[in-house]
Design an enzyme around this catalytic site. Structure first.
Site, PDB file in Angstrom:
ATOM      1  N   GLU A  11      37.520  43.487  30.353  1.00 13.74           N
ATOM      2  CA  GLU A  11      37.007  44.148  31.559  1.00 13.74           C
ATOM      3  C   GLU A  11      38.082  44.513  32.569  1.00 13.74           C
ATOM      4  OE1 GLU A  11      33.397  42.522  33.311  1.00 13.74           O
ATOM      5  OE2 GLU A  11      33.104  41.352  31.495  1.00 13.74           O
ATOM      6  N   ASP A  84      33.183  39.415  29.537  1.00 14.47           N
ATOM      7  CA  ASP A  84      32.906  38.060  30.020  1.00 14.47           C
ATOM      8  C   ASP A  84      31.798  37.370  29.224  1.00 14.47           C
ATOM      9  OD1 ASP A  84      34.861  38.252  31.883  1.00 14.47           O
ATOM     10  OD2 ASP A  84      33.530  38.605  33.592  1.00 14.47           O
ATOM     11  N   ASP A  86      28.897  35.950  29.558  1.00 12.32           N
ATOM     12  CA  ASP A  86      27.602  35.727  30.186  1.00 12.32           C
ATOM     13  C   ASP A  86      26.700  36.914  29.882  1.00 12.32           C
ATOM     14  OD1 ASP A  86      28.679  37.729  31.756  1.00 12.32           O
ATOM     15  OD2 ASP A  86      28.889  36.507  33.558  1.00 12.32           O
ATOM     16  N   GLU A  88      25.739  39.427  31.696  1.00 13.89           N
ATOM     17  CA  GLU A  88      26.276  40.714  32.141  1.00 13.89           C
ATOM     18  C   GLU A  88      27.412  41.163  31.228  1.00 13.89           C
ATOM     19  OE1 GLU A  88      27.474  42.892  36.351  1.00 13.89           O
ATOM     20  OE2 GLU A  88      27.384  40.712  36.240  1.00 13.89           O
ATOM     21  N   TYR A 302      36.016  29.702  32.532  1.00 20.23           N
ATOM     22  CA  TYR A 302      35.141  30.714  33.104  1.00 20.23           C
ATOM     23  C   TYR A 302      34.385  30.167  34.299  1.00 20.23           C
ATOM     24  CZ  TYR A 302      32.020  34.724  33.250  1.00 20.23           C
ATOM     25  OH  TYR A 302      31.335  35.842  33.633  1.00 20.23           O
ATOM     26  N   ARG A 304      31.670  31.327  36.061  1.00 20.87           N
ATOM     27  CA  ARG A 304      30.227  31.533  36.280  1.00 20.87           C
ATOM     28  C   ARG A 304      29.482  30.636  35.307  1.00 20.87           C
ATOM     29  NH1 ARG A 304      32.325  36.808  36.751  1.00 20.87           N
ATOM     30  NH2 ARG A 304      32.199  37.588  38.902  1.00 20.87           N
ATOM     31  N   HIS A 348      28.300  27.532  29.087  1.00 20.73           N
ATOM     32  CA  HIS A 348      29.751  27.333  29.139  1.00 20.73           C
ATOM     33  C   HIS A 348      30.062  25.958  29.684  1.00 20.73           C
ATOM     34  CE1 HIS A 348      29.437  31.648  28.790  1.00 20.73           C
ATOM     35  NE2 HIS A 348      28.858  31.706  29.965  1.00 20.73           N
TER      36      HIS A 348
END
Length: 794
Positions: A11, A84, A86, A88, A302, A304, A348
């Site tokens: 990203e 990432d 997750d 999203e 990570y 989040r 995670h």
């Protein structure tokens, strides 16, 4: 390995740089720069009647990025989508596959919980397919938010004010802040009294202490002065003696490692970072920082996550580090494992350093101030969670007199344990620490050195801070790790809520919008309903529920509420009451009110059009004006030359129209709450991010710090300037004009020679005169006049 170069799409460019270093030749790593496809901004973009089909469009401005990725994907062997880990991120990978037209047999999904060489290479060696359940859960969330935002917000525009918005999470967050304010307003303080006894051992100089009134057999509440006086009268007739002495060891366990929520809370408490800023800095630490001798290194896992799980490798590394640096006694008898809440996704690990041996001090020189402080916070919390308990010696004493009990307690640290590294912050102010107690025995008589009665009143609940609001959202199951920071940013940007210090206070606009939502759209602002919707999205992620059914069930009720609200509010316009400030209009004496303009809030006289006075928003700062003792205010303005906004601090009497009471104190430095320990005047610090050392500006004080010792930009606006003129001084120091007297004669000659050809022909005896003329503000014009005069003489 394929013959062609394999493509890895991440990203961000910084992550691409770090991963590219780990993968080496044979791989091309490119960045998508976030999302490449989304619902269009100009319309709803969802075909509700067609089964909630989304109309995804390439994001405007990303044509070059998309074109470059298409070319790279076409000529590559495999395409690894490494966005990432997750929902999203999974959705971005799916959008990339669809938009770039990558065939299934070339598509490989990989995720990195931490960006280290081992994890990156292990993940590339074990790719998987895109998880469509994760994608559908994200699609459902995105479409839900679009439906609520694009169908409800226009109603708010028509009925209240343009530019408003509503959302599933932001509306609930605003409601929590509004309802807390309502609790504060409705709060009725209750009187209560405390009694403190100053006691000492009978033998002199063997120790004195203070004990607090407790009650009889049970705790007693004293609600009036008469009740307190009755206790004092009884106690003054009797004698004090020690009735109980209790000594014990108390163990204190460390806090668990960080989740997204607890990281944002702790960064707010300890580092004064907003949730949005915390996540931005954490993203940088995760993606990779250039470390001397090692290149780009991902420093944390990570960020989040709502899980407290830690990998066995990380636990083993922490154990080894603690044994070597602190000693075996600082490691607990068994490795600590923390239980994750049942509502957590547990996708995670908890947030931790990727390599615990990279201590904050070792890499401080490679980090910015904010990166260092946040990394140190994460590193310390992780290490502390694997250390032994802190042990305290606790002593509590009960003293009796006339049937009444007084208590005193004290604890001292016996073994530091995890506190050698880290202690968790608190939202509430900690109680004042008690003084050490003498070595008393049960039955021992004591001398009374006086009784003190104090009146108190119960306090209303505290306003939410960003930290406590995030905790409340998490406890109620509202939102998920990725939503906390943008939710708080949204309600602040919409002026539904404002920050006063660290406290969040609702504005009249926020209260009006919340009132309308509670009246017409109960489900949208119902915390329980919002939490249940999050659970349904989790079920979609787990493959238990169809995402379109979730949307259909929601929309049936939402459409009915929307239609009913349109009918009930037909022809009605809801007025937002003005927020009255404490500032007085200098022209007519009315209290100024807060208004909203194109560039945000400002203060205006409510007497318009008879009185047209306006001024920028005033924020009161700590401390007092060093010249007149008035309030210090924070003000903003805009430079007439550059158009840039600037901030300065001034006395409240700066804009006074009463010349006799006017004060000209202005400064670029930020006033702080601390007073100078020598002269007692308010201290200041330099503006800007990062820790700044306060200094005294009182020149007659022995603690005075000269300008060149304060650090930062050296800005000295003239005291007599107006606010508009001060804008010119707000420019960077490089634009400041230098006094003409400081120029040397040689410099003047050089300047004159370069400015005009005529000056070069001037005779030696006239060079000095010509140079002085050339240094005026109109050097070129003066030089031309000089040339003309010479020609006339010739």
């Amino acid at each position: 390995m394929a013959n062609k170069t394999d493509l890895v799409i991440v990203e961000s460019p910084s992550k691409a740089k770090t991963i590219g270093k780990y993968l080496g030749p044979g791989y091309e790593v490119k960045a998508s720069m976030g999302h490449v496809r989304d619902l269009p901004k100009s319309k709803l973009g969802v075909d509700i009647e067609g089964g909630f089909a989304p109309d995804y469009q390439p994001i405007k401005g990303k044509e070059d990025v998309i074109g470059d990725l298409k070319k790279a994907a076409k000529k590559s062997g495999r395409v690894y989508l490494a966005t990432d880990p997750d929902r999203e991120g999974e959705a971005i990978s799916w959008h990339l596959k669809e938009l770039l037209g990558i065939p299934d047999d070339k598509t490989y999904r990989v995720t990195f919980n931490e960006i280290t060489k081992k994890v990156v290479n292990d993940s590339i060696a074990a790719p998987r397919a895109i998880d469509q359940d994760l994608v559908n859960a994200q699609q459902a969330r995105r479409i839900l938010d679009r439906i609520v935002g694009y169908q409800l917000s226009p109603l708010l525009w028509r009925k209240i004010r343009r530019g408003l918005s509503a959302g599933r999470v932001q509306s609930v967050a605003t409601r929590l802040v509004v309802e807390r304010e309502e609790e504060i307003r409705a709060f009725q303080p209750q009187e209560y009294w405390s009694i403190e006894a100053a006691l000492a051992r009978v033998a002199p100089n063997l120790g004195s202490f203070k004990a607090q009134f407790y009650g009889r057999e049970k705790k007693m509440e004293l609600h009036s002065a008469a009740q307190a006086q009755a206790v004092v009268d009884a106690v003054e007739q009797g004698d004090f003696s020690v009735s109980r002495v209790k000594r014990q060891e108390k163990n204190r366990q460390p806090a668990p490692p960080f989740t997204t929520s607890t990281l944002q809370q702790e960064a707010s408490r300890k580092l004064n970072m907003t949730p949005a800023r915390t996540m931005s800095i954490a993203q940088q630490l995760y993606e990779g920082i250039d470390i001397s001798g090692e290149g780009a290194v991902g420093l944390i896992t990570y960020m989040r996550t709502d899980s407290l799980r830690l990998s066995e490798e990380a636990l083993a590394a922490a154990k080894d580090f603690i044994h070597h640096r602190y000693g075996p006694e600082y490691y607990p008898p068994a490795t600590r494992h923390f239980k994750t809440k049942g509502s957590a996704q547990d996708a995670h690990e908890a947030i931790r350093p990727s390599d615990v041996t990279l201590t904050p001090e070792d890499i401080k020189k490679d980090l910015t101030g904010e990166q260092y402080r946040l990394y140190k916070l994460i590193w310390s919390r992780f290490l502390a969670c694997q250390m032994a308990n802190a042990v305290y010696d606790s002593l509590s004493i009960e003293v009796e007199n006339s049937g009444y009990t007084f208590r005193a307690s004290h604890s001292s640290l016996k073994f530091s344990g995890f506190t050698a590294v880290y202690e968790e912050g608190k939202d509430e102010e900690e109680e004042e620490r008690s003084s050490p107690l003498p070595d008393l025995k049960e039955g021992e008589a004591l001398d009374s050195q006086g009784l003190t009665q104090s009146q108190h009143f119960t306090q209303p609940p505290a306003r939410y801070s960003e930290a406590s609001l995030i905790r409340a959202l998490e406890e109620k199951g509202i939102g998920r790790p990725s939503t906390y920071a943008p939710t708080i940013s949204t309600i602040l940007n919409r002026y539904y809520v404002v920050k006063e210090g660290k406290a969040l206070r609702p504005t009249p606009l926020g209260e009006v919008v919340t009132g309308l939502m509670k009246d017409k759209f109960q489900d949208i602002v119902d915390p329980t309903f919002t939490a249940q919707m999050e659970e349904k999205l989790d079920e979609v992620e787990e493959g238990k529920t169809d995402w379109k059914k979730v949307l259909s069930d929601f929309y049936q009720d939402f459409e009915k509420e929307l239609t009913r609200a349109e009918k009930e509010l037909d022809g009605e316009r809801i007025k937002v009451p003005d927020e009255v400030s404490e500032e007085i209009c200098p022209q007519c004496g009315r209290n100024l009110v807060v208004k909203m303009g194109r560039f945000g809030q400002f203060l205006a006289c409510p007497g318009w059009p008879e009185c047209d006075f306006t001024m920028p928003m005033v924020i009161e700062m700590p401390g007092k004006c060093p010249k007149c003792g008035g309030r210090l205010l924070k003000r903003t303005g805009k430079s007439r030359t550059t158009g840039k906004q600037y901030t300065f601090y001034c006395c409240e009497r700066c804009s006074s129209r009463d010349e006799a009471n006017k004060c000209d104190f202005r400064t670029w430095d930020v006033p702080v709450k601390d007073n100078c320990p020598v002269c007692g005047q308010t201290m200041f610090k330099k503006a800007g991010r990062g820790a700044k050392k306060p200094f005294c500006i009182n020149e007659s004080c022995s603690n005075f710090t000269p300008e060149d010792k304060r650090g930062g930009w050296q800005r000295k606006p003239a005291a007599a300037k107006t606010e508009d003129a001060a804008a010119e001084s707000a420019e960077a120091p490089k634009t400041a004009k230098k006094p003409a007297a400081k120029k040397t004669a040689a410099t003047k000659k050089t300047t004159t020679a370069k400015k005009t050809a005529a000056a070069k022909k001037t005779t030696t005896s006239k060079k000095t005169t010509a140079a002085k003329k050339a240094t005026t503000a109109k050097k070129t014009t003066a030089a031309k006049k000089t040339t003309t005069a010479k020609k006339t003489e010739e």
